[in-house]
Design a protein around this motif. Structure first.
Motif, PDB file in Angstrom:
ATOM      1  N   THR A 234       0.822  -1.217   0.000  1.00 17.77           N
ATOM      2  CA  THR A 234       0.000   0.000   0.000  1.00 17.77           C
ATOM      3  C   THR A 234       0.849   1.258   0.000  1.00 17.77           C
ATOM      4  N   ILE A 235       1.915   1.257   0.817  1.00 20.51           N
ATOM      5  CA  ILE A 235       2.713   2.473   1.000  1.00 20.51           C
ATOM      6  C   ILE A 235       3.759   2.619  -0.099  1.00 20.51           C
ATOM      7  N   ALA A 236       4.648   1.635  -0.210  1.00 15.82           N
ATOM      8  CA  ALA A 236       5.678   1.709  -1.246  1.00 15.82           C
ATOM      9  C   ALA A 236       5.086   1.486  -2.634  1.00 15.82           C
ATOM     10  N   GLY A 237       4.004   0.693  -2.703  1.00 14.18           N
ATOM     11  CA  GLY A 237       3.392   0.399  -3.986  1.00 14.18           C
ATOM     12  C   GLY A 237       2.764   1.611  -4.653  1.00 14.18           C
ATOM     13  N   ARG A 238       2.599   2.695  -3.926  1.00 15.20           N
ATOM     14  CA  ARG A 238       2.051   3.924  -4.521  1.00 15.20           C
ATOM     15  C   ARG A 238       3.030   4.565  -5.496  1.00 15.20           C
ATOM     16  N   PHE A 239       4.324   4.175  -5.407  1.00 11.96           N
ATOM     17  CA  PHE A 239       5.348   4.880  -6.170  1.00 11.96           C
ATOM     18  C   PHE A 239       6.082   3.931  -7.118  1.00 11.96           C
ATOM     19  N   ASP A 240       6.460   4.485  -8.263  1.00 15.31           N
ATOM     20  CA  ASP A 240       7.303   3.762  -9.215  1.00 15.31           C
ATOM     21  C   ASP A 240       8.741   4.258  -9.166  1.00 15.31           C
ATOM     22  N   HIS A 241       8.923   5.522  -8.820  1.00 12.47           N
ATOM     23  CA  HIS A 241      10.255   6.119  -8.794  1.00 12.47           C
ATOM     24  C   HIS A 241      10.426   6.914  -7.501  1.00 12.47           C
ATOM     25  N   VAL A 242      11.560   6.727  -6.850  1.00 13.65           N
ATOM     26  CA  VAL A 242      11.926   7.482  -5.648  1.00 13.65           C
ATOM     27  C   VAL A 242      13.188   8.279  -5.962  1.00 13.65           C
ATOM     28  N   PHE A 243      13.166   9.565  -5.632  1.00  7.86           N
ATOM     29  CA  PHE A 243      14.306  10.451  -5.871  1.00  7.86           C
ATOM     30  C   PHE A 243      14.742  11.038  -4.527  1.00  7.86           C
ATOM     31  N   VAL A 244      16.035  11.018  -4.252  1.00  6.21           N
ATOM     32  CA  VAL A 244      16.553  11.514  -2.969  1.00  6.21           C
ATOM     33  C   VAL A 244      17.627  12.561  -3.226  1.00  6.21           C
ATOM     34  N   ASP A 245      17.423  13.732  -2.666  1.00  5.04           N
ATOM     35  CA  ASP A 245      18.401  14.818  -2.755  1.00  5.04           C
ATOM     36  C   ASP A 245      19.311  14.775  -1.530  1.00  5.04           C
ATOM     37  N   GLU A 246      20.516  15.314  -1.668  1.00  3.78           N
ATOM     38  CA  GLU A 246      21.478  15.407  -0.551  1.00  3.78           C
ATOM     39  C   GLU A 246      21.726  14.036   0.090  1.00  3.78           C
ATOM     40  N   TYR A 247      21.970  13.033  -0.733  1.00  8.09           N
ATOM     41  CA  TYR A 247      22.104  11.662  -0.223  1.00  8.09           C
ATOM     42  C   TYR A 247      23.308  11.510   0.693  1.00  8.09           C
ATOM     43  N   GLN A 248      24.279  12.424   0.622  1.00  4.72           N
ATOM     44  CA  GLN A 248      25.426  12.314   1.524  1.00  4.72           C
ATOM     45  C   GLN A 248      25.021  12.549   2.984  1.00  4.72           C
ATOM     46  N   ASP A 249      23.794  13.046   3.218  1.00  6.05           N
ATOM     47  CA  ASP A 249      23.345  13.346   4.576  1.00  6.05           C
ATOM     48  C   ASP A 249      22.473  12.250   5.179  1.00  6.05           C
ATOM     49  N   VAL A 250      22.302  11.118   4.488  1.00  2.00           N
ATOM     50  CA  VAL A 250      21.460  10.057   5.041  1.00  2.00           C
ATOM     51  C   VAL A 250      22.224   9.281   6.111  1.00  2.00           C
ATOM     52  N   ARG A 256      18.072   2.010   5.239  1.00  2.00           N
ATOM     53  CA  ARG A 256      17.205   0.834   5.398  1.00  2.00           C
ATOM     54  C   ARG A 256      15.786   1.139   4.900  1.00  2.00           C
ATOM     55  N   LEU A 257      15.312   2.348   5.135  1.00  2.00           N
ATOM     56  CA  LEU A 257      13.995   2.751   4.652  1.00  2.00           C
ATOM     57  C   LEU A 257      13.949   2.735   3.123  1.00  2.00           C
ATOM     58  N   LEU A 258      14.982   3.273   2.499  1.00  2.00           N
ATOM     59  CA  LEU A 258      15.013   3.320   1.035  1.00  2.00           C
ATOM     60  C   LEU A 258      15.087   1.924   0.441  1.00  2.00           C
ATOM     61  N   LYS A 259      15.814   1.034   1.084  1.00  2.00           N
ATOM     62  CA  LYS A 259      15.866  -0.350   0.605  1.00  2.00           C
ATOM     63  C   LYS A 259      14.483  -0.987   0.676  1.00  2.00           C
ATOM     64  N   ALA A 260      13.755  -0.710   1.761  1.00  2.00           N
ATOM     65  CA  ALA A 260      12.413  -1.268   1.900  1.00  2.00           C
ATOM     66  C   ALA A 260      11.440  -0.627   0.907  1.00  2.00           C
ATOM     67  N   MET A 261      11.592   0.681   0.658  1.00  2.00           N
ATOM     68  CA  MET A 261      10.700   1.379  -0.272  1.00  2.00           C
ATOM     69  C   MET A 261      10.914   0.941  -1.716  1.00  2.00           C
ATOM     70  N   THR A 262      12.092   0.420  -2.034  1.00  2.00           N
ATOM     71  CA  THR A 262      12.388   0.012  -3.413  1.00  2.00           C
ATOM     72  C   THR A 262      12.594  -1.495  -3.530  1.00  2.00           C
ATOM     73  N   GLN A 263      12.054  -2.238  -2.575  1.00  2.00           N
ATOM     74  CA  GLN A 263      12.282  -3.681  -2.520  1.00  2.00           C
ATOM     75  C   GLN A 263      11.598  -4.428  -3.662  1.00  2.00           C
ATOM     76  N   ASP A 264      10.501  -3.891  -4.163  1.00  2.00           N
ATOM     77  CA  ASP A 264       9.719  -4.633  -5.148  1.00  2.00           C
ATOM     78  C   ASP A 264      10.128  -4.275  -6.580  1.00  2.00           C
ATOM     79  N   HIS A 265       9.606  -3.193  -7.092  1.00  2.00           N
ATOM     80  CA  HIS A 265       9.877  -2.868  -8.494  1.00  2.00           C
ATOM     81  C   HIS A 265      10.373  -1.437  -8.678  1.00  2.00           C
TER      82      HIS A 265
END
Length: 717
Positions: A234-250, A256-265
Motif C-alpha cells: 500500500t505504501i511503497a506500492g504507490r510509487f514507481d520512482h523514488v528520488f533523494v536529494d542530498e544523499y550524503q546526509d542520510v 534501510r527505509l530506502l531499501k524497503a521502499m524500493t524492494q519490489d519494483h
C-alpha cells in the motif's frame, strides 16, 4: 518531454537520460545538482507517461522539497503546453492541484509523519499522537535522569540531557550499541554504559506511556510498516520512482527505509556530494553515498564536475583541499568554459590577533562594497557560532548592519513552545511533558509543583486504550474518552497548585476542550487567548512575544488537528520570527554571518572565513579520531565553495587568554593544517598589520628609564 536535455552539459544529459533502476549522481559543489535532479524527475514522468503522484521526492528540508516540486511542475506544464499549443500554463493538467497530479515530496520525517497519521491504528497509535522535537526529548531525558540520580549512589557524573539525546539518537540512527556510541561521544562515561542504556530503555517506555513519538520514532515506525508485505504494497506500492536529494546526509536508518521502499519494483535515483557530508552529529556518514553501488545491486553512477558557480581560482582551492583525503572527494571541479581567469585570486590574510582579524575583515568588506559587491552578497563564515563575537562588536562600532544564522531558532523560544505544548494537550491530554511545561506558565509554579500536579493527573501511569481492529472506525470516540478520563482528574491536580493561580489554570484547562461546532482555528485562538496573559506576565518582553503566537494560530487553517500544527512546526522549523514575517526591512543592505553548517547550500559573491587556525578549524573537539578530522576537511571544503568570485581566509597569529586583564597573556596560533602544502599554493598571502601591531619601530625612542630615575632621585635622600 520536448527537448528535455536542452541547455545542459553532457554529464547532466547523461544523468537525466539514464535508464538505470538504481542511479547515483555524484554532483560536486555548484554543478547544477538541483537542475539535474528536477529535470530527471520531469523527464522520467514524461518519458514513461507516469502520473506525477507515482514519483516520490525526498530531501532534508521542506523548503528545498517545495522548491524542487514546483520546478518539476513548471517543467511538466511547459512541456504539456508545447504539445497542446497552449499559451496559458493554467490550462495544463499539472497546474490543477488534484492529488493524482501532484508529485509527492517532503522530508523523510514529514513523509513518515503523513504515513503514520494515515495508519496510526495499525501501529498502535492514536490519531492524536504527539511528536517531540529535540528539546522536548531532552526534557524527557532530564526527568528520567533525575529519577536515576535520586535513587542511585552517585560516584560518577551522569551525562547531561543533551548528551543523552545525542547518545540515544546516534544509537538508533546508526544501529550501534550504547557502548559503541559512548566511545565516540562520551568516552568518559563508558564505565556507566549499563546505567545509560537503562535510561534509554526508560525513555522508550515513557514515550509509549505518554502516547508520543520523537523524530527517530517516525522513521522506525515507518520502517515497521514497510516490513509487513500488506502495508508495503500500500505504501511503497504507490510509487514507481523514488528520488533523494542530498544523499550524503542520510544515516543507516534512512538507507534501510530506502531499501524497503524500493524492494519490489521501484526505481531509485540519489544525488549528493560526499565532499559535503558534514552532519555526523546527526548520524549521517559519507560511506552511504560512497557505498551506494554495493547497497543497491546493479547501481550505476554518473559524475557532475562542471561548476557553474565559482571561478577556477576558487575551484583550485577546493580541489586541493580534497586531494589528501584518504577516501571520497570523487569530483574534480572545473569552471564552466565561459568563466574568465582574470579574477582576483583567493587570499590568506595573516593578522596579529583576533582584533586585527576583525579590523581586516571590516576593511575588506567595505572595500568590496565600494567596488559594487553588496553586503548581502558577502558572508562571514565561522566554524562555531561564538567565533564571531569580537567581529560583531567591530561591525557594530563601524555601523555595518548584519544578520546572523546559526543562533536561536524560532521554535527554541520559550513562549512558542508554551503554545505548542497546549496544542498537543488539546489532542492528547496524556502528554506529561506538555502538562509539565504549561503548568509552569502559572505564577509561582516551578518544576516540583508542576511535577506533583502532573502526577495527580495520572498521566505518567495512564496508558490510552489501543483500539482493536474492530474499533478503528471509532478511534476518534476512543480518543475523546481518553481525553475526558484524564481531564476528570483535573480537580485532584488543581489542589497541588497555589490558591492564587487556580482560576487562570481552570481557564487554560477549559480551553483545551473543543466546543461543539467550533472550528479548529477558533479553538486554537481560544487556547492562545487563555495563555496570553500568562506569557505576558512570565516574560520581561511578554507583550511583544504575543505577536509570535498569532502565526501558530494562523497555521491551523491547513491542519486537521492542533497536534499536527505542533508537529509541522517541529519537523520544518522556521529559523527565526523573520521567516514568518517576511524579509527584514531594517536597512538597505546587511552582511551575513553564518556557521558553515548553516551556510551549506548557499552561495555568495564574496566569502570571508575567519579563525582558520588549528583548534578552531579543524575544531579540536573533533580530532579524537580520523573520521572527525575528515569531516572537518569537508567543512573547510564547503566553506570554500560558497564563494562565487572572491575568497579570503583569515589566520590570527595569537589569541589573548585574559583580554580584560592588564597583562598581555596570549597563546600563539598554528595556521589550520588545511592551509598547508598544495592548498597554500592556491592562495596569495597578505599580512594585515595595524599601527599597534607594528610596535614603535618608526618612532623616536624615549629614554624613559633615565628620565624616571632622575625624577625620583630626590626621593632617595
Amino acid at each position: 518531454m520536448t527537448n528535455p536535455l536542452s541547455d545542459l552539459d553532457p554529464q547532466q544529459r547523461s544523468a537525466i537520460a539514464s535508464d538505470a533502476r538504481f542511479l547515483r549522481i555524484l554532483a560536486g559543489a555548484g554543478t547544477g545538482k538541483t537542475t539535474t535532479l528536477t529535470r530527471r524527475v520531469a523527464h522520467t514522468i514524461s518519458a514513461h507517461e507516469l502520473r506525477p503522484d507515482r514519483a516520490l521526492l525526498l530531501t532534508f528540508t521542506r523548503r528545498a522539497a517545495r522548491e524542487m516540486v514546483h520546478r518539476v511542475e513548471l517543467l511538466l506544464d511547459r512541456n504539456e503546453n508545447v504539445e497542446r499549443g497552449a499559451d496559458d500554463a493554467v490550462t495544463s493538467r499539472y497546474a490543477r492541484t488534484t492529488p493524482r497530479n501532484r508529485i509527492a515530496g517532503g522530508t523523510f520525517h514529514s513523509m513518515a509523519h503523513r504515513i503514520l497519521r494515515q495508519n496510526a491504528a495499525a501501529v498502535g497509535l492514536s490519531q492524536g499522537f504527539g511528536v517531540l522535537d529535540p528539546s522536548d526529548s531532552a526534557d524527557l531525558f532530564d526527568l528520567i535522569r533525575d529519577d536515576h540520580a535520586s535513587t542511585a549512589v552517585m560516584r560518577r557524573r551522569i551525562p547531561r540531557k543533551s548528551t543523552l539525546v545525542d547518545i540515544y539518537s546516534r544509537a538508533v540512527n546508526t544501529s550501534e550499541t550504547v557502548s559503541e556510541v559512548l566511545g565516540s561521544i562520551a568516552p568518559w562515561a563508558r564505565e556507566d554504559s549499563e546505567m545509560i542504556a537503562d535510561i534509554c530503555r526508560n525513555y522508550v517506555e515513557r514515550k509509549g506511556a505518554l502516547g508520543v513519538l520523537d523524530f527517530d520514532d517516525l522513521l522506525l515506525y515507518w520502517l515497521q510498516l514497510l516490513r509487513d508485505e500488506r502495508f508495503r504494497a500500500t505504501i511503497a506500492g504507490r510509487f514507481d520512482h523514488v528520488f533523494v536529494d542530498e544523499y550524503q546526509d542520510v544515516n543507516s536508518l534512512q538507507v534501510r527505509l530506502l531499501k524497503a521502499m524500493t524492494q519490489d519494483h521501484q526505481h531509485l535515483t540519489v544525488v549528493g556530494d560526499d565532499a559535503q557530508a558534514i552532519y555526523s552529529f546527526r548520524g549521517a556518514s559519507p560511506r552511504h553515498i560512497l557505498d551506494f553501488e554495493s547497497d543497491f545491486s546493479g547501481a550505476q553512477t554518473t559524475v557532475l564536475e562542471h561548476n557553474y558557480r565559482s571561478t577556477q581560482h576558487i575551484l583550485n582551492v577546493a580541489n586541493a583541499i580534497g586531494e589528501p583525503a584518504p577516501r571520497g572527494f570523487t569530483t574534480k571541479l572545473v569552471a564552466q568554459p565561459t568563466a574568465s581567469d582574470a579574477t582576483t585570486p583567493p587570499h590568506i590574510v595573516r593578522c596579529a590577533d583576533e582584533d586585527g582579524q576583525s579590523d581586516a575583515v571590516c576593511e575588506r568588506i567595505l572595500e568590496l562594497r565600494e567596488h559594487g559587491v553588496a553586503l548581502k552578497e558577502q558572508v562571514v563564515l565561522v566554524r562555531a557560532a561564538h567565533h564571531s563575537s569580537r567581529l560583531e562588536l567591530e561591525l557594530s562600532a563601524r555601523g555595518i548592519p548584519f544578520v546572523k544564522y546559526g543562533g536561536l531558532k524560532y521554535l527554541d523560544t520559550a513562549h512558542v513552545k508554551d503554545l505548542l505544548a497546549a496544542f498537543r494537550l488539546a489532542d492528547n491530554a496524556n502528554d506529561e511533558l506538555a502538562w509539565f511545561r504549561v503548568l509552569q506558565l502559572l505564577p509561582g509554579v516551578g518544576p516540583a509543583t508542576a511535577r506533583r500536579a502532573a502526577k495527580a493527573l495520572g498521566v505518567a501511569q495512564f496508558v490510552p486504550e489501543q483500539p482493536s481492529a474492530a474499533r478503528r472506525k471509532e478511534g476518534s470516540r476512543a480518543e475523546k474518552n481518553a481525553q475526558f478520563e484524564v481531564l476528570q482528574l483535573w480537580p485532584a491536580a488543581r489542589k497541588q497548585l497555589p490558591l492564587a493561580v487556580r482560576g487562570p489554570a481552570d481557564e487554560v484547562v477549559a480551553s483545551l476542550v473543543r466546543e461543539p461546532e467550533e472550528t479548529l482555528a477558533a479553538h486554537g485562538d481560544r487556547i492562545r487567548r487563555s495563555i496570553a496573559p500568562l506569557v505576558e506576565q512570565k516574560y520581561d518582553d511578554g507583550t511583544s512575544r504575543i505577536h509570535d503566537l498569532t502565526a501558530l494560530v494562523d497555521a491551523t487553517a491547513s491542519a486537521s488537528r492542533l497536534s499536527e500544527v505542533a508537529t509541522d512546526f517541529a519537523l520544518d522549523p522556521p529559523s527565526s520570527t523573520g521567516d514568518l514575517a517576511g524579509p527584514p526591512v531594517v536597512d538597505e543592505d546587511w552582511l551575513v554571518i553564518s556557521t558553515i553548517h548553516s551556510a551549506k547550500g548557499l552561495e555568495f559573491d564574496a566569502t570571508h572565513l575567519i579563525h582558520a587556525a588549528d583548534g578552531n578549524i579543524p575544531l579540536d573537539m573533533s580530532l579524537k579520531d580520523p573520521d572527525g578530522l575528515e569531516e572537518e576537511r569537508r567543512l573547510f571544503y564547503v566553506a570554500a565553495t560558497r564563494a562565487r568570485s572572491y575568497l579570503a581566509v583569515y589566520v590570527p597569529l595569537r589569541f589573548h587568554v585574559n583580554r580584560h586583564a592588564h597583562d598581555d597573556r596570549h597563546i600563539w596560533a598554528q595556521p589550520s593544517r588545511f592551509l598547508s602544502g598544495s592548498v597554500a599554493q592556491t592562495f596569495d598571502e597578505i599580512t594585515h598589520l595595524r599601527p599597534q601591531d607594528m610596535g614603535v619601530i618608526d618612532l623616536p625612542v624615549i629614554d624613559a628609564p633615565g628620565a624616571v630615575g632622575a625624577e625620583l632621585q630626590d626621593l632617595w635622600r
